[in-house]
Write a protein that holds these residues in place. Structure first.
Motif, PDB file in Angstrom:
ATOM      1  N   MET A 146     -53.301  43.745  13.060  1.00 45.15           N
ATOM      2  CA  MET A 146     -52.048  44.373  13.823  1.00 45.15           C
ATOM      3  C   MET A 146     -52.231  44.278  15.459  1.00 45.15           C
ATOM      4  O   MET A 146     -53.514  44.482  15.718  1.00 45.15           O
ATOM      5  N   ARG A 147     -51.354  44.322  15.993  1.00 42.64           N
ATOM      6  CA  ARG A 147     -51.338  44.232  17.415  1.00 42.64           C
ATOM      7  C   ARG A 147     -51.232  45.946  17.634  1.00 42.64           C
ATOM      8  O   ARG A 147     -50.699  46.733  16.824  1.00 42.64           O
ATOM      9  N   PHE A 148     -52.126  46.360  18.915  1.00 44.65           N
ATOM     10  CA  PHE A 148     -52.002  47.616  19.188  1.00 44.65           C
ATOM     11  C   PHE A 148     -51.708  47.914  20.702  1.00 44.65           C
ATOM     12  O   PHE A 148     -51.341  47.005  21.396  1.00 44.65           O
ATOM     13  N   LYS A 149     -51.561  49.310  20.996  1.00 43.58           N
ATOM     14  CA  LYS A 149     -51.256  49.656  22.355  1.00 43.58           C
ATOM     15  C   LYS A 149     -52.459  50.734  22.750  1.00 43.58           C
ATOM     16  O   LYS A 149     -52.844  51.310  22.045  1.00 43.58           O
ATOM     17  N   LEU A 150     -52.643  50.766  24.189  1.00 40.59           N
ATOM     18  CA  LEU A 150     -53.522  51.595  24.524  1.00 40.59           C
ATOM     19  C   LEU A 150     -52.726  52.570  25.471  1.00 40.59           C
ATOM     20  O   LEU A 150     -51.991  52.129  26.218  1.00 40.59           O
ATOM     21  N   VAL A 151     -52.853  54.095  25.089  1.00 45.89           N
ATOM     22  CA  VAL A 151     -52.219  54.978  26.226  1.00 45.89           C
ATOM     23  C   VAL A 151     -53.343  55.946  26.859  1.00 45.89           C
ATOM     24  O   VAL A 151     -54.182  56.267  26.399  1.00 45.89           O
TER      25      VAL A 151
END
Length: 191
Positions: free
Chosen positions: A158-163
């Motif tokens: 899966m694709r992800f985000k960094l916060v």
């Protein structure tokens, strides 16, 4: 008879445009007040008393709570430095120097904004527990394979985000965000 038909047609078009524009504004409120530095973007004015009504409606719909300007700011990255979407099957190096805040955190989340389950139970890193090179530079690795050190696990499928959240930063009330040197995000390999 033609006049009544024209009035009905006008009413249908007006109602459709009104509902459609309101739906678009609420579902795309994240585009209002967007501020970007490299792959990182933020919404400095997304909370507080002066927030626009569309952002407020979007936050209520999602059940999210943004940091107010006096509390800090959250930067989100969905791509690396080259603009390629972050892919869980790849390994990335997030490298930066000291950030202007009392404390900061880096969290890896799914595209839907949820924490990604992993066997290490490590979901984020914060400035107090990140090992540094020469006392100032930090180097965090993300990837699907388990490693030691400053590492956050991604899901390979899966694709992800960094916060990146900066708490109690002196850059509040909309000023000085462009002066912040945010970490670079470089892809180092893929499975």
């Amino acid at each position: 008879m033609r006049l009544i038909g024209d009035i009905i047609l006008f009413a249908v078009v007006a109602i459709g445009l009104g509902i459609g524009s309101a739906y678009f504004a609420v579902n795309h409120a994240d585009r209002f007040g967007l501020f970007q530095i490299g792959p990182w973007h933020a919404w400095p004015d997304a909370a507080g008393p002066d927030v626009n009504p569309y952002s407020r409606a979007d936050q209520a719909r999602r059940g999210s709570l943004k940091l107010a300007s006096g509390e800090g700011i959250a930067f989100v990255a969905t791509t690396d430095d080259t603009g390629t979407p972050l892919d869980g099957a790849c390994q990335y190096r997030v490298e930066g120097s000291e950030l202007p805040s009392r404390i900061w955190t880096l969290t890896l989340i799914s595209q839907a904004g949820e924490l990604i389950d992993n066997p290490s139970n490590r979901y984020s890193l914060h400035s107090q527990d990140v090992a540094r090179v020469n006392g100032r530079i930090f180097d965090i690795v993300t990837g699907p394979d388990i490693m030691g050190g400053n590492w956050l696990q991604s899901a390979a499928n899966m694709r992800f985000k960094l916060v990146l959240r900066l708490y109690e930063t002196p850059h509040t009330s909309g000023g000085g965000y462009s002066e912040i040197n945010l970490p670079s995000i470089v892809r180092t390999g893929c499975q």
